[in-house]
Design a protein around this motif. Structure first.
Motif, PDB file in Angstrom:
ATOM      1  N   LEU A 139       5.874   7.104   7.426  1.00  0.00           N
ATOM      2  CA  LEU A 139       5.321   7.282   8.766  1.00  0.00           C
ATOM      3  C   LEU A 139       4.020   8.077   8.745  1.00  0.00           C
ATOM      4  O   LEU A 139       3.116   7.808   9.532  1.00  0.00           O
ATOM      5  CB  LEU A 139       6.343   7.970   9.673  1.00  0.00           C
ATOM      6  CG  LEU A 139       7.623   7.177   9.959  1.00  0.00           C
ATOM      7  CD1 LEU A 139       8.622   8.049  10.710  1.00  0.00           C
ATOM      8  CD2 LEU A 139       7.333   5.901  10.710  1.00  0.00           C
ATOM      9  N   ASP A 140       3.927   9.046   7.843  1.00  0.00           N
ATOM     10  CA  ASP A 140       2.741   9.892   7.743  1.00  0.00           C
ATOM     11  C   ASP A 140       1.620   9.283   6.906  1.00  0.00           C
ATOM     12  O   ASP A 140       0.496   9.781   6.941  1.00  0.00           O
ATOM     13  CB  ASP A 140       3.112  11.246   7.123  1.00  0.00           C
ATOM     14  CG  ASP A 140       4.030  12.066   8.014  1.00  0.00           C
ATOM     15  OD1 ASP A 140       4.073  11.813   9.234  1.00  0.00           O
ATOM     16  OD2 ASP A 140       4.723  12.956   7.467  1.00  0.00           O
ATOM     17  N   HIS A 141       1.907   8.224   6.176  1.00  0.00           N
ATOM     18  CA  HIS A 141       0.915   7.631   5.263  1.00  0.00           C
ATOM     19  C   HIS A 141      -0.324   7.195   6.056  1.00  0.00           C
ATOM     20  O   HIS A 141      -0.214   6.603   7.136  1.00  0.00           O
ATOM     21  CB  HIS A 141       1.529   6.443   4.534  1.00  0.00           C
ATOM     22  CG  HIS A 141       0.718   5.959   3.394  1.00  0.00           C
ATOM     23  ND1 HIS A 141      -0.404   5.178   3.555  1.00  0.00           N
ATOM     24  CD2 HIS A 141       0.865   6.142   2.062  1.00  0.00           C
ATOM     25  CE1 HIS A 141      -0.908   4.901   2.375  1.00  0.00           C
ATOM     26  NE2 HIS A 141      -0.157   5.476   1.443  1.00  0.00           N
ATOM     27  N   PRO A 142      -1.525   7.467   5.537  1.00  0.00           N
ATOM     28  CA  PRO A 142      -2.753   7.098   6.254  1.00  0.00           C
ATOM     29  C   PRO A 142      -2.858   5.607   6.597  1.00  0.00           C
ATOM     30  O   PRO A 142      -3.360   5.266   7.684  1.00  0.00           O
ATOM     31  CB  PRO A 142      -3.866   7.515   5.292  1.00  0.00           C
ATOM     32  CG  PRO A 142      -3.259   8.568   4.434  1.00  0.00           C
ATOM     33  CD  PRO A 142      -1.806   8.213   4.309  1.00  0.00           C
ATOM     34  N   ALA A 143      -2.392   4.727   5.734  1.00  0.00           N
ATOM     35  CA  ALA A 143      -2.462   3.291   6.039  1.00  0.00           C
ATOM     36  C   ALA A 143      -1.547   2.945   7.210  1.00  0.00           C
ATOM     37  O   ALA A 143      -1.899   2.127   8.069  1.00  0.00           O
ATOM     38  CB  ALA A 143      -2.103   2.460   4.810  1.00  0.00           C
ATOM     39  N   HIS A 144      -0.362   3.563   7.264  1.00  0.00           N
ATOM     40  CA  HIS A 144       0.541   3.336   8.392  1.00  0.00           C
ATOM     41  C   HIS A 144      -0.079   3.879   9.675  1.00  0.00           C
ATOM     42  O   HIS A 144      -0.084   3.209  10.711  1.00  0.00           O
ATOM     43  CB  HIS A 144       1.898   3.993   8.135  1.00  0.00           C
ATOM     44  CG  HIS A 144       2.815   3.908   9.308  1.00  0.00           C
ATOM     45  ND1 HIS A 144       2.973   4.952  10.198  1.00  0.00           N
ATOM     46  CD2 HIS A 144       3.609   2.898   9.760  1.00  0.00           C
ATOM     47  CE1 HIS A 144       3.825   4.580  11.136  1.00  0.00           C
ATOM     48  NE2 HIS A 144       4.225   3.341  10.900  1.00  0.00           N
ATOM     49  N   GLN A 145      -0.613   5.080   9.610  1.00  0.00           N
ATOM     50  CA  GLN A 145      -1.231   5.686  10.784  1.00  0.00           C
ATOM     51  C   GLN A 145      -2.405   4.847  11.296  1.00  0.00           C
ATOM     52  O   GLN A 145      -2.577   4.694  12.504  1.00  0.00           O
ATOM     53  CB  GLN A 145      -1.684   7.114  10.476  1.00  0.00           C
ATOM     54  CG  GLN A 145      -0.535   8.089  10.330  1.00  0.00           C
ATOM     55  CD  GLN A 145       0.243   8.233  11.619  1.00  0.00           C
ATOM     56  OE1 GLN A 145      -0.332   8.432  12.686  1.00  0.00           O
ATOM     57  NE2 GLN A 145       1.559   8.111  11.525  1.00  0.00           N
TER      58      GLN A 145
ATOM     59  N   GLN B 117       0.793  -1.231   0.000  1.00  0.00           N
ATOM     60  CA  GLN B 117       0.000   0.000   0.000  1.00  0.00           C
ATOM     61  C   GLN B 117       0.825   1.281   0.000  1.00  0.00           C
ATOM     62  O   GLN B 117       0.297   2.342  -0.330  1.00  0.00           O
ATOM     63  CB  GLN B 117      -0.921   0.034   1.227  1.00  0.00           C
ATOM     64  CG  GLN B 117      -1.972  -1.033   1.228  1.00  0.00           C
ATOM     65  CD  GLN B 117      -2.837  -0.974   2.479  1.00  0.00           C
ATOM     66  OE1 GLN B 117      -2.564  -0.241   3.416  1.00  0.00           O
ATOM     67  NE2 GLN B 117      -3.889  -1.764   2.488  1.00  0.00           N
ATOM     68  N   ILE B 118       2.077   1.192   0.403  1.00  0.00           N
ATOM     69  CA  ILE B 118       2.871   2.402   0.583  1.00  0.00           C
ATOM     70  C   ILE B 118       4.040   2.384  -0.396  1.00  0.00           C
ATOM     71  O   ILE B 118       4.961   1.580  -0.259  1.00  0.00           O
ATOM     72  CB  ILE B 118       3.354   2.523   2.044  1.00  0.00           C
ATOM     73  CG1 ILE B 118       2.143   2.531   2.990  1.00  0.00           C
ATOM     74  CG2 ILE B 118       4.205   3.772   2.230  1.00  0.00           C
ATOM     75  CD1 ILE B 118       2.465   2.579   4.446  1.00  0.00           C
ATOM     76  N   PRO B 119       4.022   3.261  -1.393  1.00  0.00           N
ATOM     77  CA  PRO B 119       5.036   3.215  -2.450  1.00  0.00           C
ATOM     78  C   PRO B 119       6.462   3.477  -1.967  1.00  0.00           C
ATOM     79  O   PRO B 119       7.417   3.028  -2.598  1.00  0.00           O
ATOM     80  CB  PRO B 119       4.589   4.288  -3.445  1.00  0.00           C
ATOM     81  CG  PRO B 119       3.533   5.074  -2.788  1.00  0.00           C
ATOM     82  CD  PRO B 119       3.013   4.285  -1.629  1.00  0.00           C
ATOM     83  N   GLU B 120       6.631   4.167  -0.858  1.00  0.00           N
ATOM     84  CA  GLU B 120       7.974   4.461  -0.347  1.00  0.00           C
ATOM     85  C   GLU B 120       8.716   3.218   0.137  1.00  0.00           C
ATOM     86  O   GLU B 120       9.943   3.228   0.236  1.00  0.00           O
ATOM     87  CB  GLU B 120       7.902   5.482   0.792  1.00  0.00           C
ATOM     88  CG  GLU B 120       7.657   6.897   0.345  1.00  0.00           C
ATOM     89  CD  GLU B 120       6.216   7.173  -0.066  1.00  0.00           C
ATOM     90  OE1 GLU B 120       5.998   8.185  -0.736  1.00  0.00           O
ATOM     91  OE2 GLU B 120       5.319   6.376   0.278  1.00  0.00           O
ATOM     92  N   LEU B 121       7.997   2.154   0.458  1.00  0.00           N
ATOM     93  CA  LEU B 121       8.638   0.949   0.987  1.00  0.00           C
ATOM     94  C   LEU B 121       9.397   0.213  -0.106  1.00  0.00           C
ATOM     95  O   LEU B 121       8.832  -0.161  -1.132  1.00  0.00           O
ATOM     96  CB  LEU B 121       7.595   0.030   1.615  1.00  0.00           C
ATOM     97  CG  LEU B 121       6.974   0.533   2.914  1.00  0.00           C
ATOM     98  CD1 LEU B 121       5.793  -0.332   3.311  1.00  0.00           C
ATOM     99  CD2 LEU B 121       8.015   0.581   4.019  1.00  0.00           C
ATOM    100  N   ARG B 122      10.692   0.001   0.114  1.00  0.00           N
ATOM    101  CA  ARG B 122      11.517  -0.779  -0.815  1.00  0.00           C
ATOM    102  C   ARG B 122      11.510  -2.259  -0.437  1.00  0.00           C
ATOM    103  O   ARG B 122      11.676  -3.118  -1.278  1.00  0.00           O
ATOM    104  CB  ARG B 122      12.949  -0.248  -0.838  1.00  0.00           C
ATOM    105  CG  ARG B 122      13.069   1.166  -1.355  1.00  0.00           C
ATOM    106  CD  ARG B 122      12.694   1.212  -2.837  1.00  0.00           C
ATOM    107  NE  ARG B 122      12.656   2.584  -3.305  1.00  0.00           N
ATOM    108  CZ  ARG B 122      11.551   3.238  -3.634  1.00  0.00           C
ATOM    109  NH1 ARG B 122      10.372   2.644  -3.533  1.00  0.00           N
ATOM    110  NH2 ARG B 122      11.598   4.464  -4.052  1.00  0.00           N
ATOM    111  N   SER B 123      11.347  -2.522   0.852  1.00  0.00           N
ATOM    112  CA  SER B 123      11.205  -3.911   1.322  1.00  0.00           C
ATOM    113  C   SER B 123      10.277  -3.889   2.523  1.00  0.00           C
ATOM    114  O   SER B 123      10.155  -2.876   3.220  1.00  0.00           O
ATOM    115  CB  SER B 123      12.551  -4.525   1.691  1.00  0.00           C
ATOM    116  OG  SER B 123      13.106  -3.895   2.825  1.00  0.00           O
TER     117      SER B 123
END
Length: 97
Positions: free
Chosen positions: A72-78, A34-40
């Motif tokens: 960290l700020d992504h709504p799914a993470h929050q 869900q979060i494009p910033e994640l590389r792994s």
């Protein structure tokens, strides 16, 4: 690259089969897609029963500190963090590699 490690400890009296925990695990298992910033993205239950062991872990990586902040700020993470706040505490480490 930045490694983001999180170790979770379930609160006293909370078990893995608690419906809140099951929902929280599902939320974290889905974050990788869900979060494009994640590389792994890896997460799972600890298999060690040592007294100092934590219960659940996340091992992930992002490109840089700006990507870490967006993650960290992504709504799914929050949303996932909000669920875990109800039944666990955690520690983190973020380090370059």
């Amino acid at each position: 690259m930045i490694r983001h490690l999180v170790l979770f400890k379930l609160n006293e009296g909370v078990e893995r089969d608690d419906p809140r925990v099951v929902a929280g695990v599902q939320a974290f298992e889905e974050l990788g897609g869900q979060i494009p910033e994640l590389r792994s993205w890896e997460c799972g239950w600890n298999v060690s029963d040592r007294p100092i062991a934590y219960d659940y872990a996340i091992n992930s990586s992002v490109e840089d500190t700006e990507a870490l902040q967006r993650y960290l700020d992504h709504p799914a993470h929050q949303a996932g963090v909000g669920q875990w706040r109800e039944f666990a505490t955690w520690v983190i480490a973020d380090y370059p590699f």
